[in-house]
Structures are given as C-alpha cells and as structure tokens.
Design a protein around this motif. Sequence first.
Motif, PDB file in Angstrom:
ATOM      1  N   ARG A 248       2.916  -3.331   4.489  1.00 24.16           N
ATOM      2  CA  ARG A 248       2.790  -4.645   3.860  1.00 24.16           C
ATOM      3  C   ARG A 248       2.326  -4.518   2.415  1.00 24.16           C
ATOM      4  NH1 ARG A 248      -0.493  -6.954   8.416  1.00 24.16           N
ATOM      5  NH2 ARG A 248       0.951  -5.530   9.383  1.00 24.16           N
ATOM      6  N   MET A 249       2.766  -5.458   1.619  1.00 24.60           N
ATOM      7  CA  MET A 249       2.430  -5.509   0.196  1.00 24.60           C
ATOM      8  C   MET A 249       2.116  -6.957  -0.152  1.00 24.60           C
ATOM      9  SD  MET A 249       2.792  -2.422  -1.194  1.00 24.60           S
ATOM     10  CE  MET A 249       3.417  -2.358  -2.866  1.00 24.60           C
ATOM     11  N   PRO A 250       1.275  -7.227  -1.140  1.00 27.73           N
ATOM     12  CA  PRO A 250       0.622  -6.246  -2.002  1.00 27.73           C
ATOM     13  C   PRO A 250      -0.493  -5.515  -1.276  1.00 27.73           C
ATOM     14  CG  PRO A 250      -0.214  -8.434  -2.465  1.00 27.73           C
ATOM     15  CD  PRO A 250       0.892  -8.600  -1.472  1.00 27.73           C
ATOM     16  N   LEU A 251      -0.774  -4.325  -1.766  1.00 29.03           N
ATOM     17  CA  LEU A 251      -1.867  -3.534  -1.236  1.00 29.03           C
ATOM     18  C   LEU A 251      -3.083  -3.846  -2.120  1.00 29.03           C
ATOM     19  CD1 LEU A 251      -2.430  -1.275   0.900  1.00 29.03           C
ATOM     20  CD2 LEU A 251      -2.069   0.359  -0.958  1.00 29.03           C
TER      21      LEU A 251
ATOM     22  N   ALA B  56      -9.734   2.093   4.316  1.00 31.56           N
ATOM     23  CA  ALA B  56     -10.822   3.083   4.297  1.00 31.56           C
ATOM     24  C   ALA B  56     -10.356   4.458   4.764  1.00 31.56           C
ATOM     25  CB  ALA B  56     -11.976   2.586   5.175  1.00 31.56           C
ATOM     26  N   ASP B  57      -9.450   4.483   5.763  1.00 27.38           N
ATOM     27  CA  ASP B  57      -9.016   5.805   6.248  1.00 27.38           C
ATOM     28  C   ASP B  57      -8.156   6.528   5.215  1.00 27.38           C
ATOM     29  OD1 ASP B  57      -7.021   3.943   6.605  1.00 27.38           O
ATOM     30  OD2 ASP B  57      -6.593   4.446   8.687  1.00 27.38           O
ATOM     31  N   ILE B  58      -7.386   5.786   4.466  1.00 23.35           N
ATOM     32  CA  ILE B  58      -6.587   6.409   3.410  1.00 23.35           C
ATOM     33  C   ILE B  58      -7.526   6.909   2.296  1.00 23.35           C
ATOM     34  CG2 ILE B  58      -4.746   6.117   1.710  1.00 23.35           C
ATOM     35  CD1 ILE B  58      -3.491   4.001   3.478  1.00 23.35           C
TER      36      ILE B  58
ATOM     37  N   SER C  70       0.389   1.125  -6.506  1.00 24.97           N
ATOM     38  CA  SER C  70      -0.727   0.399  -5.882  1.00 24.97           C
ATOM     39  C   SER C  70      -1.778   1.365  -5.347  1.00 24.97           C
ATOM     40  CB  SER C  70      -0.220  -0.470  -4.732  1.00 24.97           C
ATOM     41  OG  SER C  70       0.702  -1.402  -5.199  1.00 24.97           O
ATOM     42  N   VAL C  71      -1.334   2.426  -4.686  1.00 22.01           N
ATOM     43  CA  VAL C  71      -2.278   3.389  -4.127  1.00 22.01           C
ATOM     44  C   VAL C  71      -3.053   4.078  -5.259  1.00 22.01           C
ATOM     45  CG1 VAL C  71      -2.498   5.557  -2.830  1.00 22.01           C
ATOM     46  CG2 VAL C  71      -0.960   3.762  -2.017  1.00 22.01           C
ATOM     47  N   ALA C  72      -2.330   4.485  -6.310  1.00 21.01           N
ATOM     48  CA  ALA C  72      -2.974   5.168  -7.435  1.00 21.01           C
ATOM     49  C   ALA C  72      -3.987   4.248  -8.122  1.00 21.01           C
ATOM     50  CB  ALA C  72      -1.916   5.642  -8.428  1.00 21.01           C
ATOM     51  N   TYR C  73      -3.613   2.999  -8.265  1.00 20.36           N
ATOM     52  CA  TYR C  73      -4.499   2.010  -8.897  1.00 20.36           C
ATOM     53  C   TYR C  73      -5.766   1.806  -8.068  1.00 20.36           C
ATOM     54  CZ  TYR C  73      -6.016  -2.679 -10.331  1.00 20.36           C
ATOM     55  OH  TYR C  73      -6.756  -3.762 -10.740  1.00 20.36           O
ATOM     56  N   GLN C  74      -5.555   1.669  -6.759  1.00 18.50           N
ATOM     57  CA  GLN C  74      -6.712   1.452  -5.883  1.00 18.50           C
ATOM     58  C   GLN C  74      -7.606   2.680  -5.840  1.00 18.50           C
ATOM     59  OE1 GLN C  74      -7.558  -1.345  -4.669  1.00 18.50           O
ATOM     60  NE2 GLN C  74      -5.697  -2.530  -5.011  1.00 18.50           N
ATOM     61  N   ALA C  75      -6.988   3.853  -5.837  1.00 17.10           N
ATOM     62  CA  ALA C  75      -7.774   5.090  -5.811  1.00 17.10           C
ATOM     63  C   ALA C  75      -8.615   5.187  -7.084  1.00 17.10           C
ATOM     64  CB  ALA C  75      -6.850   6.293  -5.669  1.00 17.10           C
TER      65      ALA C  75
END
Lengths: 305, 265
Positions: free
Chosen positions: A214-217, A222-224, A249-254
């Motif tokens: 699902r998006m947006p992320l 937490a597990d990721i 999205s993943v890079a931004y959140q990280a």
Amino acid sequence: MRKHFSNYIENVADKYDDLVFVTGDLGYNALENLRDKLGNRFINAGVAEQNMIGMAAGMAYRGYRVVCYSIAPFVVYRCLEQMRNDVCFHELPVFIAGNGGGYHYGALGSSHHALEDLAVLSGLPNMRCYVPAFLDDMNTCMDEMFERRLPAYLRLGVGKPMPASFTPTAYGARRTVANAQLTVVAQSPIINNVLQALQNDGLDGVTDVFVVNRMPLTDLPADIAHSLSTCKRLLTVEEHVAVGGLGASVAYQAAALGIAVEKYVSVCAHGYPNGLYGNQSYHHEVNGMDIAGLSRTLHTFFENA
Amino acid sequence: MEPESLQGRLRSKILEMNFKAKSGHIGSALSCLDIMLSVLPDRAEGDTFILSKGHATSALYAVLNALGEIPDEVIDSFYKNGSVLTGHPAPLKFPSIPFATGSLGHGFPIGNGIALADKIKGSTAMTCVLMSDGETNEGTTWEAAHFAVANKLDNLLVIIDKNRWQGFGSIGEVLGDTAAPQLWAALGFEVNEVDGHDIAAIRTLKNELRQRKNGIPKVLIANTVKGKGVDFMEDTLDWHYLSMNDGHYEKAVASVQTNYKSSQP
C-alpha cells in the motif's frame, strides 16, 4: 488477479448492498458474472473515463461504495482531476481498480502501461493505493478498501499465491531470517522475480524480504526499520518509476529516522531506455528486474563478503 | 419577502462582498443570480443543486446567506485568510454546496451520479446542475450528456447560464456555440429556453420539467446578460475579471438601486 478480483466482488455483492460496479467499457470475457449478479448496480459508463469518475463521486455522495474498473492507465491519468477534486476532496468511497499495472500490457505499447500511477495518485488527499503482490494479500487489500470507505486505487497485476514462508503484516508481508545481511523491500508481483533470484543464488538465508502493498508509505514499519538498522544495506524493487515510488519512500523514511544505510540500490522502471518495446518480461529485462538482472544486482551486495 | 425584491438586494450584497474582497467574476455572479434564486429556495426534499460554474460562487453565497444557511459573519470573511468562503466553493462546508467546484466541467458528471443513484433508490428528488455556456466547451459535457441520455436520467436538469461570454472572447469567437439548442436536442435532451432573469418563468418551467417522467434528461438554456443589473458591467468581457475600485462600487450600487427599485426600503 482480474478473475480473483471479479470473484471477490461477486462474493461481497450481497454483503455490501451499497456496492456499485462501474466499468469503462472493459471486461469482455471477464466481468459477465458481475453484470449478471449486480443487475442495476452494474453500470457500463462507456469510453468516457472523466464522466465515469465524476459520476461515481455523485453516486458515492448518495451513499454508494463505487468500484470503477478499467485498465490501469485509463483510469488513472485521464481522470486525475476528477479523482482529486470530486472524489478525494470530498472523502468519498470511490475505488478505482486498474488492471495491468506497470508493464503488464507489454507489447500493446506505452499507452497501456502504468509506470507512474502510484506517484500520481498516492499524494492525493485521503487516497490509499493498494498494490497486491500475491493473490492472498489481494483479499486483505480489498477488505480494507471496502471498510475504510475512502478513496482508493487497486493496482492489479498477475498474482501468484503467497509463499508459505511469508507472514502477512499490516503493510503487506515479510520473510525475515536470523542473521540477515540485506534488506529487500519490494512491491507488486515483481516480488516473484526477486524471490526466484534469491533462491537461485542461495541468498534466502541472509536476506530479509518485505513486501509493501500500500501507498503512500507514510511511516516506515518498525520491522523494516529494524532490519535496515541491522543490515545497513537496502535493495528496493518496484515496477514503477523512481519518482514518487516505493524506493523513494523507503529511503526518505529511513533518512527521517536517522538510519545510516551504507549501500542502497533501487531497481525500478526507467520507461523505455532503448526506445524498443516488447512483452512484460522484455521490459523487465531491459530495466534489470528480470531474474538474471536482479541476480546481478544482488551480487553487488555480496561480492566483497 | 417576494423573490423579486431579493434580486436587487442580493445584487447589492454580491457587489459589497466582491468590493470588500477586491475580487473579480462579478459579471458571472450577476449573470446567474436569478437562476439560483429560482432554484435554491424552491428545492423539494432530497433535491440537489450543483453550481458547476464555481467562479460565480459569490452569488451562491449571497443566496445561501439570504436563506439563512451562511451566517452574516461568515459572509464577511469572503476571500479572507482563515475563511471557508473561497473564490470557488470549498468542499464539505455547507449542506447546500455538496461539491467543491471551480475547474469547469465537473458538475455535470457528478449530477449524473446523483441522479442515477436517486433512480436506483426510487427517489423522486431532482438534481439540478448550473453550468456556464463557456463551460460546455469541456469534453466532460459531451461524455456526461451521452451518459445522461443512455441512462434515461429524466430527474436531471442541466441549466446553462448563456450570457454568451467566456474566458477570452464571445462564445462565437472562441469555439462556436456549444450551448446551441440544436446540439443538445441532437444528443437526445429535452431542450427548453427561458429568460434567465425571469424567476417566475424559470421556476414554472423547472417544476413542469420535474413532472415530466419521460426517460429524457432536460436542459434549460437560460438566456442571460453577463453583469445583469449593473449598467456598465452588462454584456462585457471586462467584468468577468475586473475588481471594483471605490468609484466603480459607488456607481454599481447606484445602478442596482435604479434597476431594482422594489428592493429599496
């Protein structure tokens, strides 16, 4: 996934007597069951997607949950303003179901591909995009879509059953191991190529695999985040352009969480880099998301190990 | 209070709102005020009105103010920071403004959906969509028109505010007359024309059309004058855009007072 989708709708047609199904004149040899089942709640809106979405907003305003079906590009791009202004601004339960996300329609050509659909839609207010990777998580996505009663997009592709090694999660599914060295986050049925490459290369035991459907992320699960903090090496795979997609999205959140990633590779759609066209597998190969291409990328993470 | 006496008072209100806000689209609001005055106070249970030409919203706000739905203090916030009264209607603020519009060509498809839903539910409600003549250039008009006819939406009334001016020219100069009666008749609509400033005539026609359950959607082509009621604004493109300075405002108010004497105390 299309057959699974129409069966799902047929099965919930009695439970949701406020369900209306609208097609943009597509569904030959696929949706006849729905037409028979739904009666006057099955509407063929013709080849007129803008009216279809505005009309759906009007029906939703009157209390219906409206599914609008077409192939993904037609129901995303042509009627974007209707989605934003008529549906999203008004928090209405209009669900657009687009068959054939990514390069699915292959040799039919670029008009029939949807490589930017999630970027285009997932920033809209109240919108949630569902990208099932497996037949199993399609049900979860659709259950949530109907119960949430807010604007949604369902991107359908070719789905296989979820491997038994995966555990369903709130965001999709995961397969984690004790001593992972690499975090893989993938979206859509392209995950099947990733899993095959990992298996071929004997990397199952050293890789955490997460499927985000699902998006947006808006928050990194937490597990990721935990996996990424431990492995510090990230591969994202998506059949979508880099801009506005899963990897971004993943890079931004990280980054927002202060997770230091030492190596990151994004495998994503680059459009038509050689100017040539073919079937979906051909485009996977050109964009390095076929099994061989993914193996090459995976090796870059382990070559110095 | 007789509706006719409202015509001048609400024109003065529209002028006051737009003068204070230094805003434009005055000619468009004055053009369709009388149509809204015909339709909005005369709704039956479940009836829906959609202002598809959202730029004329100051007229809609003024009418809803007169009907008590928008309080005076809210009206005073028109165009201000922290307001719900934007230059085109905002979403989810007032029951009588079911949809935020402002980009042209959205109201008609939405009206189709509401009318179709009402048909499925067996409701006797009527859905009325007010469009501008320039707006009928939009391709959604033609998608929506075919849909309305194919689905026999005789509970749908499209009203076209035909003042013959659009964004950058007269309708004849731009794309030709896409609000021409023969076009709509050819699509399969029941076409009626009316003086768009004659409240009694519009209301009578609307109520006749509501009774005509013949499986045919209806269009009411309301012939109007852009800027109606303010002599120097009438039938000009300029007052689609311009905002008033002190001199304009004084002159405009005087013009309305002269033209609508019945509204004076």
